[in-house]
Design an enzyme around this catalytic site. Structure first.
Site, short mmCIF file in Angstrom:
data_model
loop_
_atom_site.label_atom_id
_atom_site.label_comp_id
_atom_site.label_asym_id
_atom_site.label_seq_id
_atom_site.Cartn_x
_atom_site.Cartn_y
_atom_site.Cartn_z
N TRP A 157 0.60 -1.88 0.17
CA TRP A 157 0.15 0.08 0.23
C TRP A 157 0.61 1.04 -0.62
CZ3 TRP A 157 -4.48 -0.81 -1.71
CH2 TRP A 157 -5.24 -2.40 -1.91
N ASP A 167 -0.27 7.33 6.17
CA ASP A 167 -2.62 6.78 5.63
C ASP A 167 -1.71 5.54 7.07
OD1 ASP A 167 -3.34 4.63 5.20
OD2 ASP A 167 -2.44 4.08 3.34
N LYS A 213 -11.78 -0.91 9.10
CA LYS A 213 -10.84 -2.36 9.70
C LYS A 213 -10.99 -1.90 11.40
CE LYS A 213 -7.72 -2.71 6.81
NZ LYS A 213 -7.48 -3.80 5.39
#
Lengths: 353, 353
Positions: free
Chosen positions: A102, A169, A193
C-alpha cells in the site's frame, strides 16, 4: 457456534453496531423513515455528521487547528489527493517511506505529480521490517508513511522527527493505540478496519498546510472545498458514516483509545507468546516492528497444514488465511475482536502436536 | 400514520430493500456474520458484485461491449474522471450542455483539463428548459449532458445525434424510463435516487472509448484500471452496493424499466394535471421538458402558504420543499414512490381553496 472473525478488513465491528445500524435502516431515530431514505441535509443526518466529526477530535485529543472529513472513494483515492493538495506544482518533491504494497501504491501515485524520494524501504526483505534512521529535511513538500502494514504484520511504533509536513496512512491501525495524533499534519484511513464498514474514508487535516501548491485541483479532490462545506460538498456516504459514528461511540463509551490500546496489547501478547514458544509456528515480521493489529505467521511443518486448517475452522474461526502475496496465516485483531477469540486461536495452535 | 416521502435524494427505496438490507447486517446469507464484517473478496460478496454488474446490463439491455463499475466518491467525482479518461492531453476539447447547477459543475471541472464549448445553455432562463438545436461534431473528444435536472424539474426526453463520444450524467433518472441506453458511450449515476442508498456511483462505459488521451491518469481515477479488477481495484462500498443490488432486483422482479416507466408516467400525469388545472399552482419547467422524476412548482397565492404547508405535513408528506436555490415546492417521484403518495399530495392540493 460462536464465530471468531479474524478477517483483515472489512472486519469485525462491535456487535451493538450491527444491531443499532440494522434498527436505523428500519426506522431511524424513531422518525418513521429509514436512514437510507432521508436527505443528507435533514437535521437528523446533519447531527450524525457533526457528531462524527466531533468525536474523532475528542478520541484523538486534537484541537481546532484540525478539520475532520468523511469522504468516499477509499484510502486509495487519498494516494492522489495528497499530492494534488500538498505537492507544489512547480518543482514539487516529497519523501515517502516504502513499507509495503500500500505504501508502494501511494508512492506510484506521488510520482505522477512530482519528484518522489524513497527515504527508506524494506522491499528487498519482503517488507518484514520498518526502515529507520533516515532524515527528512525541509526541502520536501511532505513526508508520507503508512503506520501499519496489514499484509506483513508490521507497524510503526515510533515516528520520525521530520522538518516538513507529516502525512500518514493509518488505515489499519487508527484508533487502536494512543499515539500522539497531534504529531501529524494529515492522517487518513479507510473505515473498514477499526472504524466502520467499507465505503467511507476519514481524513484529518491541519488547515494551515493547505492551499500552497499552485495547482488547479479538481473540486472534488480539494480538501479545502470539502472543509468549506463541512464534509458535505456532495452527498456523503450516509450509511457508512452512521455506522462509523456508532463504532466510535462504542469506543468512547469503553474507555477511548487508551483502553482499546490496553486490550490490544493483551491480545497481541497472547498470540505472539504462542508463536514464539510453539516450535510449530514462526512469525513473519521482525520482532521490534510487530503489528498489534495483524499477526502474520507460518506453520513450519507443512504436513500439519490440513490438521491445523481443519482445527481452526472447527473452532469457528474465519479469515485466517494469509494475504495471497505472502501465504501462511494472518490473524487480524482489530479493536472489536475480543480477547476470547484470540484465546480460541491460541488453544487451537497449542492443540497441534 | 403512513409516510409519503418526496425527498429529492437520498430518497425512498422499495420497502423490501430496507427489510432485506437490515437482515443482512444482522446475518448475511445465513453465514452467521454481518454483511459489514465480511471481506469484499469473500465468495458471498463477490457474488453480490458479479450479480450487481450483470443486472445493470440486463435492465439496460446493453451488450458485452459495456463494462459496469460501482465506484465510491459520488457522481461529482465523475466530473473529473470523465475528462481525465476522455479528454486528450494535447489539444483536448469537449462539448457540454448546460442544463443546471450539476451540469455547470461538470463544465467547471472539464475546463481544468482542456477546452470546453457550451453548445447549449438555459442558464439565463434559470434553467427552466432543455436547450435543443445544437450540433456536436467530430472535433470534440466527447459530448456531456445531464439527463434530468432535479432542482428545476427538467428532463431530456430526446437526446441529440452527435458525431463523438456520448457521455451522460443520469444520476436522477437512471432506470426510470426505457430510453435506448445503447445510444450512450459512458453513463454515470450516483445511487441515491432510483438505484440505492448514498455511497456508490454506477459507471457504465464502452471499453473501446478508453485509453486514448495520452494522460498519466491517477490509478484510482482510471476506468481501465477499475475494469481490469472487475470493479474491485480497492475495497468497494460493500453495503451501498448490496442495497443497490436489492433495489435493482426489485425493479427486475416488477417488470423491469418498461413497467417502471409506465408507473412513472401515471404518477407524473396525476400531479401535472393538477398543477395545470388548479389555478393556485404553477409549474416551473417548460411543459415539453418536464421531468417525470422531479416536479418543481409554486403556490401562486402566498397567503395560502401556511395552510398548504400544514395540510401536506398533516397528510404524512415529507421532503416537499423546493431546492434552496429555487424556492417553492418540489415533488420527487422516483421509482419507489407509490402512486398512492402522489394521490395523497394531489388531494391536499385540491383541498386548498
Amino acid at each position: 457456534m460462536k464465530k471468531h472473525n479474524f478477517s483483515a478488513g472489512p472486519c469485525i465491528l462491535p456487535q451493538e453496531v450491527f444491531q443499532k445500524s440494522a434498527d436505523a435502516i428500519l426506522d431511524f431515530n424513531g422518525i418513521g423513515l429509514s436512514l437510507l431514505e432521508i436527505s443528507h441535509r435533514s437535521k437528523d443526518f446533519v447531527a450524525v455528521m457533526d457528531e462524527a466529526r466531533a468525536i474523532v477530535k475528542r478520541l484523538m485529543k486534537i484541537g481546532d487547528d484540525y478539520e475532520v472529513l468523511f469522504l468516499g472513494g477509499g484510502a486509495s483515492l487519498q494516494f492522489c489527493m495528497v499530492p494534488f493538495n500538498l505537492m507544489k506544482a512547480e518543482g514539487g518533491k516529497a519523501a515517502y517511506l516504502d513499507t509495503g504494497v500500500w505504501a508502494a501504491g501511494a508512492i506510484k501515485e506521488g510520482k505522477k505529480f512530482g519528484t518522489v524520494d524513497i527515504v527508506g524501504s524494506s522491499k528487498e526483505d519482503n517488507y518484514s521490517f520498518i526502515p529507520k534512521d533516515y532524515k527528512v529535511g525541509a526541502e520536501y513538500d511532505y513526508f508520507h508513511c503508512t503506520s501499519n502494514n496489514t499484509i506483513y504484520g508490521t507497524e510503526m511504533h515510533k515516528f520520525p522527527e521530520v522538518d516538513t509536513v507529516m502525512v500518514c496512512d493509518m488505515s489499519s491501525d487508527i484508533f487502536s493505540n494512543a499515539r500522539d495524533y497531534s504529531k501529524f499534519d494529515l492522517m487518513y484511513a479507510g473505515a473498514q478496519k477499526n472504524m466502520g464498514p467499507a465505503g467511507v474514508t476519514l481524513v484529518v487535516v491541519k488547515k494551515e498546510i493547505l492551499g500552497k501548491t499552485g495547482r488547479d485541483i479538481p473540486t472534488i479532490l480539494d480538501y479545502e472545498k470539502h472543509i468549506g462545506k463541512e464534509s458535505m460538498l456532495n452527498t456523503p456516504p450516509v450509511f457508512p458514516i452512521y455506522a462509523t459514528l456508532l463504532t466510535l461511540q462504542h469506543l468512547e463509551n469503553n474507555g477511548g483509545i487508551e483502553a482499546a490500546e490496553q486490550r490490544n496489547i493483551q491480545k497481541a501478547k497472547l498470540i505472539y507468546d504462542e508463536i514464539d514458544n510453539n516450535p510449530l509456528f514462526e512469525g513473519f515480521a521482525k520482532k521490534e516492528d510487530r503489528s498489534f493489529m495483524n499477526v502474520s505467521f507460518k506453520l513450519l511443518d507443512e504436513s500439519k497444514k490440513d490438521e491445523f486448517d481443519a482445527a481452526w475452522k472447527a473452532a469457528g474461526i474465519s479469515g485466517l488465511n494469509g494475504h495471497r502475496s505472502l501465504g501462511g496465516y494472518r490473524a487480524s485483531m482489530y479493536n472489536a475482536l475480543p480477547l476470547e477469540s484470540v484465546q480460541v486461536l491460541v488453544d487451537v495452535m497449542k492443540s497441534i502436536k
